[in-house]
Design a protein around this motif. Structure first.
Motif, PDB file in Angstrom:
ATOM      1  N   GLY A  34       0.809  -1.211   0.000  1.00  0.00           N
ATOM      2  CA  GLY A  34       0.000   0.000   0.000  1.00  0.00           C
ATOM      3  C   GLY A  34       0.841   1.259   0.000  1.00  0.00           C
ATOM      4  O   GLY A  34       2.075   1.212   0.066  1.00  0.00           O
ATOM      5  N   VAL A  35       0.152   2.380  -0.069  1.00  0.00           N
ATOM      6  CA  VAL A  35       0.775   3.698   0.022  1.00  0.00           C
ATOM      7  C   VAL A  35      -0.054   4.534   0.986  1.00  0.00           C
ATOM      8  O   VAL A  35      -1.286   4.554   0.890  1.00  0.00           O
ATOM      9  CB  VAL A  35       0.837   4.408  -1.348  1.00  0.00           C
ATOM     10  CG1 VAL A  35       1.448   5.800  -1.195  1.00  0.00           C
ATOM     11  CG2 VAL A  35       1.640   3.595  -2.349  1.00  0.00           C
ATOM     12  N   LYS A  36       0.609   5.214   1.933  1.00  0.00           N
ATOM     13  CA  LYS A  36      -0.105   6.041   2.899  1.00  0.00           C
ATOM     14  C   LYS A  36       0.531   7.420   2.972  1.00  0.00           C
ATOM     15  O   LYS A  36       1.715   7.600   2.695  1.00  0.00           O
ATOM     16  CB  LYS A  36      -0.098   5.392   4.281  1.00  0.00           C
ATOM     17  CG  LYS A  36       1.293   5.155   4.870  1.00  0.00           C
ATOM     18  CD  LYS A  36       1.199   4.399   6.182  1.00  0.00           C
ATOM     19  CE  LYS A  36       2.578   4.080   6.741  1.00  0.00           C
ATOM     20  NZ  LYS A  36       2.504   3.307   8.008  1.00  0.00           N
ATOM     21  N   GLY A  37      -0.307   8.396   3.342  1.00  0.00           N
ATOM     22  CA  GLY A  37       0.166   9.765   3.448  1.00  0.00           C
ATOM     23  C   GLY A  37      -0.643  10.531   4.481  1.00  0.00           C
ATOM     24  O   GLY A  37      -1.800  10.193   4.763  1.00  0.00           O
ATOM     25  N   THR A  38      -0.050  11.564   5.058  1.00  0.00           N
ATOM     26  CA  THR A  38      -0.741  12.375   6.062  1.00  0.00           C
ATOM     27  C   THR A  38      -1.613  13.426   5.389  1.00  0.00           C
ATOM     28  O   THR A  38      -1.190  14.103   4.452  1.00  0.00           O
ATOM     29  CB  THR A  38       0.270  13.063   6.981  1.00  0.00           C
ATOM     30  OG1 THR A  38       1.214  13.797   6.194  1.00  0.00           O
ATOM     31  CG2 THR A  38       1.020  12.050   7.833  1.00  0.00           C
TER      32      THR A  38
END
Length: 236
Positions: free
Chosen positions: A165-169
């Motif tokens: 996955g890819v996560k970001g704030t």
């Protein structure tokens, strides 16, 4: 649903007793089945969008260091198989279909490719990640009767998740992630193709490839809220 609620309660109780850096939130998406019924494609958007139910759940993370987190998820997963969605003429003529709910509990390790320190938000954070860990699920078994797949008693088994996955704030307290994950199950009878796994005196017909177990694949998003004091990261 009761498994999800109990698991969330226990995890929050543990988290409040040990203040560190946590993320808690929700998971939404669609689930595809790969086995002996229906399409054999792992990545086919039509297989996800054709369902009238979404898969959903809760997620809790303990960011143990900027590079890894312990993660727990409890999910209610809806998946199905339909030979009419297959590209194989043999399956289309056979016409087997089934739909089932899976309750999944998973506890494992999430590894971040880049530094993920939620207390150092001088700029937005973003990182790809991998996740795997022990997973146990509850569902119903199926068997073939008079040319149709029939739902039987409840059953449970283990699965091995392989998730990327890819996560970001979004802000200091909100994190958005998108992930794709395949679950390799330790059974070949999610679709009723291997009824010899059923504890029954009745002998049901088998079909399909007995050398490959079933998979279910989740694709979706998670939205989490972060809380807890700045941790003192240790070397594990």
């Amino acid at each position: 649903m009761r498994y999800i609620l109990v698991s969330i309660y226990l995890c929050f109780g543990i988290s409040l007793a040990n203040a560190q850096t946590y993320e808690a939130g929700l998971v939404f998406g669609g689930t595809n089945f790969v086995g002996d019924v229906g399409s054999s494609s792992f990545i086919n958007p039509k297989d996800y969008s054709s369902q009238d139910k979404v898969s959903y759940g809760a997620i809790l993370k303990w960011n143990r260091s900027p590079r890894h987190a312990f993660r727990f998820t409890a999910m209610k997963i809806n998946t199905f198989g339909s030979d009419f969605r297959s590209d194989e003429p043999r399956k289309q003529n056979r016409g087997y279909t089934f739909e089932t709910d899976i309750t999944e509990l998973s506890l494992g390790l999430e590894f971040n490719f880049f530094e993920w320190d939620l207390h150092e938000l001088k700029r937005p954070l973003i990182t790809p990640y991998l996740y795997t860990g022990p997973t146990y699920f509850f569902t119903n078994e199926f068997y073939l009767d008079r040319g149709q797949l029939v739902e039987g008693n409840s059953t449970s088994n283990f699965a091995i998740p392989l998730i990327i996955g890819v996560k970001g704030t979004l802000s200091r307290h909100w994190v958005l992630a998108a992930e794709f994950g395949a679950r390799y199950t330790l059974t070949d009878n999610l679709d009723g193709s291997a009824p010899d796994e059923i504890n029954s005196l009745t002998i049901y017909p088998t079909f399909g490839n007995s050398n490959m177990n079933d998979w279910y694949i989740f694709s979706g998003i998670t939205l989490t809220y972060t809380f807890g004091r700045k941790p003192c990261y240790c070397n594990f």
